[in-house]
Design a protein around this motif. Structure first.
Motif, PDB file in Angstrom:
ATOM      1  N   GLY A  97     -28.234   5.766  -7.198  1.00  0.00           N
ATOM      2  CA  GLY A  97     -26.779   5.672  -7.105  1.00  0.00           C
ATOM      3  C   GLY A  97     -26.382   4.468  -6.276  1.00  0.00           C
ATOM      4  N   TRP A  98     -25.431   4.632  -5.411  1.00  0.00           N
ATOM      5  CA  TRP A  98     -24.947   3.521  -4.595  1.00  0.00           C
ATOM      6  C   TRP A  98     -26.084   2.946  -3.763  1.00  0.00           C
ATOM      7  CZ3 TRP A  98     -20.266   1.631  -5.664  1.00  0.00           C
ATOM      8  CH2 TRP A  98     -19.375   2.473  -6.348  1.00  0.00           C
ATOM      9  N   GLU A  99     -26.103   1.626  -3.686  1.00  0.00           N
ATOM     10  CA  GLU A  99     -27.235   0.897  -3.120  1.00  0.00           C
ATOM     11  C   GLU A  99     -27.174   0.848  -1.597  1.00  0.00           C
ATOM     12  OE1 GLU A  99     -29.478  -0.376  -5.295  1.00  0.00           O
ATOM     13  OE2 GLU A  99     -30.692  -1.620  -4.009  1.00  0.00           O
TER      14      GLU A  99
ATOM     15  N   ASP B  31     -18.628  -4.608  -6.139  1.00  0.00           N
ATOM     16  CA  ASP B  31     -17.776  -3.429  -5.967  1.00  0.00           C
ATOM     17  C   ASP B  31     -18.256  -2.492  -4.862  1.00  0.00           C
ATOM     18  OD1 ASP B  31     -19.018  -1.834  -9.045  1.00  0.00           O
ATOM     19  OD2 ASP B  31     -20.041  -2.437  -7.191  1.00  0.00           O
ATOM     20  N   TYR B  32     -19.237  -2.950  -4.092  1.00  0.00           N
ATOM     21  CA  TYR B  32     -19.731  -2.107  -2.991  1.00  0.00           C
ATOM     22  C   TYR B  32     -20.185  -3.008  -1.872  1.00  0.00           C
ATOM     23  CZ  TYR B  32     -22.489   1.464  -0.555  1.00  0.00           C
ATOM     24  OH  TYR B  32     -22.994   2.313   0.383  1.00  0.00           O
ATOM     25  N   ARG B  51     -16.112   0.871  -0.813  1.00  0.00           N
ATOM     26  CA  ARG B  51     -16.134   0.606  -2.241  1.00  0.00           C
ATOM     27  C   ARG B  51     -14.883  -0.163  -2.625  1.00  0.00           C
ATOM     28  NH1 ARG B  51     -18.395   6.554  -4.273  1.00  0.00           N
ATOM     29  NH2 ARG B  51     -20.124   6.600  -2.782  1.00  0.00           N
ATOM     30  N   ASN B  93     -22.986  -5.519  -3.427  1.00  0.00           N
ATOM     31  CA  ASN B  93     -23.720  -5.027  -4.590  1.00  0.00           C
ATOM     32  C   ASN B  93     -22.753  -4.831  -5.744  1.00  0.00           C
ATOM     33  OD1 ASN B  93     -25.105  -2.104  -5.892  1.00  0.00           O
ATOM     34  ND2 ASN B  93     -26.282  -3.987  -5.737  1.00  0.00           N
ATOM     35  N   PHE B  95     -22.506  -2.341  -8.399  1.00  0.00           N
ATOM     36  CA  PHE B  95     -23.069  -1.053  -8.784  1.00  0.00           C
ATOM     37  C   PHE B  95     -23.136  -0.899 -10.294  1.00  0.00           C
ATOM     38  CE2 PHE B  95     -24.313   3.214  -8.603  1.00  0.00           C
ATOM     39  CZ  PHE B  95     -23.535   3.953  -9.478  1.00  0.00           C
ATOM     40  N   HIS B  96     -22.125  -1.315 -10.983  1.00  0.00           N
ATOM     41  CA  HIS B  96     -22.048  -1.041 -12.412  1.00  0.00           C
ATOM     42  C   HIS B  96     -22.876  -1.995 -13.265  1.00  0.00           C
ATOM     43  CE1 HIS B  96     -19.149   2.095 -11.799  1.00  0.00           C
ATOM     44  NE2 HIS B  96     -18.483   1.307 -10.998  1.00  0.00           N
TER      45      HIS B  96
END
Lengths: 112, 114
Positions: A97-99, B31-32, B51, B93, B95-96
């Protein structure tokens, strides 16, 4: 607090020796990483793995190799150490999931 | 290409003052974002993340602000203490995009003057 361990913490070794830096995590994370970092400087990704039997090279060219036979274990091996390998090596892991990466304490390597 | 960088390599702050550490990123698809703190002799420690659907997130004494318009990220530390002295890294990062590792900035060294 992340449960990720690195051994040894410090290593002084002669040129030409083969060394393996150990990294283990008890969180069941699928993703694991190795970074090289000179003290206080930027992090350079050298290897990563997104699961068992999966390994990828990072952005920084490295003469090291890695293996991922078990989820919790991600050792890094230098077949023939050189003074240019002197640095700090950081291991990290991340859940699916989220890194969000969690880091170990690092191994400081000095090659004479 | 994508890059994550910090505006200042060093920052000195008087104890008790607020600190602001800045970070610029170039990839608008990111997006992160995460802030890490690295004390001498230790591995980086997660501080706070955000996020892209948020522009502000608060933790204990820390606040992260995200400005997607100018691709800028900042970490604010309230009432800075000597224990806050460390190198701070931002990371991004996408994410998608699938399995891609974090991209780290170069780091800012924060020194707290007692």
């Amino acid at each position: 607090e992340a449960d990720i361990y690195q051994t040894p913490r410090y290593l002084v070794i002669g040129t030409g020796k083969k060394i393996t830096l150990e990294c283990s995590q008890t969180m069941g994370h699928d993703k694991m990483y190795w970074y090289q970092q000179d003290p206080g400087m930027e992090l350079h990704l050298i290897h990563y793995s997104y699961g068992v039997n999966s390994t990828e090279k990072g952005d920084l060219s490295s003469e090291s190799t890695v293996s991922r036979i078990r989820t919790e274990h991600f050792p890094l091996t230098l077949e023939s150490a050189r003074p240019s390998h002197t640095s700090q090596y950081l291991c990290a892991s991340s859940p699916t999931g989220w890194e969000t990466q969690y880091f170990g304490p690092g191994t400081r390597l000095l090659v004479l | 290409g994508e890059s994550v960088g910090l505006h200042l390599p060093t920052l000195s702050v008087q104890e008790g003052d607020n600190s602001i550490i800045n970070c610029a990123y170039s990839n608008s698809a990111s997006d992160y974002f995460i802030w890490y703190k690295q004390e001498s002799g230790k591995g980086p420690q997660f501080i706070i993340d955000i996020r892209s659907n948020m522009d502000k997130r608060q933790g204990q004494r820390v606040t992260v602000l995200l400005n997607k318009t100018v691709k800028h990220l900042s970490l604010q530390i309230a009432a800075t203490q000597p224990g806050d002295s460390a190198v701070y890294f931002c990371a991004e990062n996408i994410f998608h995009s699938g399995n891609t590792p974090l991209v780290f900035g170069k780091g800012t060294r924060l020194s707290v003057i007692a």
